[in-house]
Design a protein around this motif. Structure first.
Motif, PDB file in Angstrom:
ATOM      1  N   ARG A  74       0.776  -1.354  -0.048  1.00 58.72           N
ATOM      2  CA  ARG A  74      -0.133   0.087   0.095  1.00 58.72           C
ATOM      3  C   ARG A  74       0.804   1.378  -0.054  1.00 58.72           C
ATOM      4  N   GLY A  75       2.039   1.286  -0.521  1.00 58.62           N
ATOM      5  CA  GLY A  75       2.845   2.517  -0.596  1.00 58.62           C
ATOM      6  C   GLY A  75       3.185   2.705  -2.154  1.00 58.62           C
ATOM      7  N   LEU A  76       4.288   3.725  -2.149  1.00 57.37           N
ATOM      8  CA  LEU A  76       4.738   4.060  -3.758  1.00 57.37           C
ATOM      9  C   LEU A  76       6.038   4.788  -3.123  1.00 57.37           C
ATOM     10  N   ASP A  77       6.630   4.862  -4.212  1.00 63.75           N
ATOM     11  CA  ASP A  77       8.149   5.496  -4.070  1.00 63.75           C
ATOM     12  C   ASP A  77       8.552   6.483  -5.183  1.00 63.75           C
ATOM     13  N   LEU A  78       8.135   7.777  -4.741  1.00 66.56           N
ATOM     14  CA  LEU A  78       8.630   8.717  -5.807  1.00 66.56           C
ATOM     15  C   LEU A  78      10.063   9.203  -5.784  1.00 66.56           C
ATOM     16  N   SER A  79      10.917   8.582  -4.997  1.00 70.71           N
ATOM     17  CA  SER A  79      12.254   8.956  -4.983  1.00 70.71           C
ATOM     18  C   SER A  79      13.244   8.089  -5.845  1.00 70.71           C
ATOM     19  N   VAL A  80      12.720   7.195  -6.468  1.00 69.18           N
ATOM     20  CA  VAL A  80      13.549   6.053  -6.990  1.00 69.18           C
ATOM     21  C   VAL A  80      14.321   6.790  -8.428  1.00 69.18           C
ATOM     22  N   ALA A  81      13.854   7.709  -8.966  1.00 68.83           N
ATOM     23  CA  ALA A  81      14.408   8.561 -10.143  1.00 68.83           C
ATOM     24  C   ALA A  81      15.579   9.328  -9.482  1.00 68.83           C
ATOM     25  N   SER A  82      15.346   9.830  -8.493  1.00 68.30           N
ATOM     26  CA  SER A  82      16.235  10.933  -7.789  1.00 68.30           C
ATOM     27  C   SER A  82      17.386  10.120  -7.378  1.00 68.30           C
ATOM     28  N   LEU A  83      16.990   8.843  -6.525  1.00 70.75           N
ATOM     29  CA  LEU A  83      18.111   7.978  -6.195  1.00 70.75           C
ATOM     30  C   LEU A  83      18.971   7.422  -7.290  1.00 70.75           C
ATOM     31  N   MET A  84      18.258   6.927  -8.394  1.00 68.09           N
ATOM     32  CA  MET A  84      19.144   6.651  -9.649  1.00 68.09           C
ATOM     33  C   MET A  84      20.168   7.716 -10.070  1.00 68.09           C
ATOM     34  N   ALA A  85      19.838   8.842 -10.170  1.00 66.01           N
ATOM     35  CA  ALA A  85      20.921   9.971 -10.479  1.00 66.01           C
ATOM     36  C   ALA A  85      21.877  10.161  -9.259  1.00 66.01           C
ATOM     37  N   THR A  86      21.365   9.805  -7.887  1.00 64.34           N
ATOM     38  CA  THR A  86      22.380  10.278  -6.824  1.00 64.34           C
ATOM     39  C   THR A  86      23.505   9.200  -6.899  1.00 64.34           C
ATOM     40  N   VAL A  87      22.877   7.899  -7.146  1.00 66.64           N
ATOM     41  CA  VAL A  87      23.646   7.007  -7.229  1.00 66.64           C
ATOM     42  C   VAL A  87      24.716   6.902  -8.283  1.00 66.64           C
ATOM     43  N   ALA A  88      24.498   7.321  -9.448  1.00 63.36           N
ATOM     44  CA  ALA A  88      25.234   7.656 -10.722  1.00 63.36           C
ATOM     45  C   ALA A  88      26.186   8.809 -10.204  1.00 63.36           C
ATOM     46  N   VAL A  89      25.942   9.668  -9.647  1.00 61.80           N
ATOM     47  CA  VAL A  89      26.881  10.590  -8.941  1.00 61.80           C
ATOM     48  C   VAL A  89      27.742  10.047  -8.106  1.00 61.80           C
ATOM     49  N   LEU A  90      27.258   9.411  -7.287  1.00 63.58           N
ATOM     50  CA  LEU A  90      27.930   8.536  -6.293  1.00 63.58           C
ATOM     51  C   LEU A  90      29.309   7.592  -6.867  1.00 63.58           C
ATOM     52  N   ALA A  91      28.854   6.993  -7.905  1.00 56.69           N
ATOM     53  CA  ALA A  91      29.699   6.186  -8.776  1.00 56.69           C
ATOM     54  C   ALA A  91      30.923   7.023  -9.428  1.00 56.69           C
ATOM     55  N   THR A  92      30.662   8.242  -9.940  1.00 59.69           N
ATOM     56  CA  THR A  92      31.556   9.140 -10.319  1.00 59.69           C
ATOM     57  C   THR A  92      32.611   9.439  -9.319  1.00 59.69           C
TER      58      THR A  92
END
Length: 323
Positions: A74-92
């Motif tokens: 019964r939830g949803l997660d609107l932060s997944v796209a922002s997390l993807m971008a943040t993880v990409a920055v973390l990788a660099t």
């Protein structure tokens, strides 16, 4: 016995047809969509295009796998796209040029993603913050962190192996698609064959009844949010390898596409119902639609309108109910 069989009512053809649509509606719609795509654009069936479609589908599929778990409680997660971008920055941030650093990048991304998922789940389960507000706030926080680190400038310092993981092929099969398949098998086992999976369905169906049966709904909810964020983080790394350059908007739109794909694939927003196979089927429909309107050369405005109309049609087609 023959007399009894003669008096028993026979199933109505309309009832049987509705039952088929209820169970296989989206699969039928996907088949119709594939035929239409082949007729409208012969380029669609070219092997290079099909491989490209599968390569693009994999990162979204990874996000949808996790989103399905959250929606089922019964939830949803609107932060997944922002997390993807943040993880990409973390990788660099590793500034790595050697493939030896790829395992460290994945470990750091998974740990960071799990922490984000835990915070989301804790806010929803323990502090009774609505999933919409909790994950929206996390989306904004992550966006601020990215901009503070990058200053808005793109970064492209990555190990060369990241590109192979995201767009390379083994025996003609995209590597990221193989990764998606492994993730789907593992999560399907968790959802449909493990105790945690049974608890997820019970919590999603009726949290109070689950609690009375000795299940801790808060624990199950937090675990689902952690799974969701970890899947998004992994998807972010594969999308990063495909794009090759980190911008602050890597994965933009994946938050809504992942919800649409999961729900279109039979994951109920009311919780307690859904499957991994259905969620991935929703991904297939979305990706084929996106590829088709691109091949037909429609302007971006028309692409969005057509995509929205077809999504509504697919959802309505699949949601045919038994009388």
């Amino acid at each position: 016995m023959a007399q009894l069989d003669a008096t028993m009512p026979k199933p109505r053809p309309g009832f049987l047809m509705a039952a088929v649509f209820e169970r296989f509606g989206l699969l039928i719609f996907l088949g119709v969509l594939l035929v239409a795509a082949a007729l409208l654009s012969p380029t669609f069936l070219r092997p290079a295009n099909l491989v490209n479609v599968l390569t693009i589908a994999a990162p979204l599929g990874m996000v949808v796998l996790g989103q399905a778990f959250v929606i089922m409680v019964r939830g949803l997660d609107l932060s997944v796209a922002s997390l993807m971008a943040t993880v990409a920055v973390l990788a660099t941030a590793f500034k790595a040029t050697s493939n030896d650093m790829i395992p460290a990048i994945f470990v750091a991304a998974i740990v960071f993603s799990a922490l984000v998922g835990f915070v989301n789940g804790w806010l929803v389960a323990k502090r009774n913050v609505s999933p919409f507000l909790a994950t929206l706030a996390m989306m904004i926080i992550l966006q601020g962190v990215r901009f503070a680190y990058t200053g808005g400038a793109p970064i492209s310092t990555l190990p060369p192996g990241m590109s192979f993981l995201a767009s390379g092929r083994i025996w003609g099969i995209p590597v990221n698609l193989m990764t998606l398949a492994v993730m789907a098998i593992v999560l399907a086992f968790v959802l449909h064959r493990s105790r945690l999976g049974r608890e997820i369905f019970m919590v999603g169906s009726n949290p109070k009844a689950a609690f009375l049966n000795g299940i801790a709904p808060d624990r199950v909810t937090i675990i689902c949010y952690v799974i969701c964020s970890v899947c998004a983080g992994i998807g972010g790394l594969f999308l990063l390898g495909y794009v090759g350059t980190v911008s602050n908007w890597v994965g933009q739109g994946y938050e809504l596409d992942s919800i649409v794909a999961a729900v279109m694939g039979g994951v109920a927003l009311s919780g307690g119902r859904g499957s991994i196979a259905g969620a991935l089927l929703g991904v297939a429909v979305l990706v084929v639609i996106g590829n088709l309107v691109l091949l037909l050369g429609f302007p971006i405005e028309m692409q969005l309108i057509i995509k929205g109309i077809i999504i509504i049609g697919a959802a309505a087609f699949y949601r045919t109910r038994l009388p």
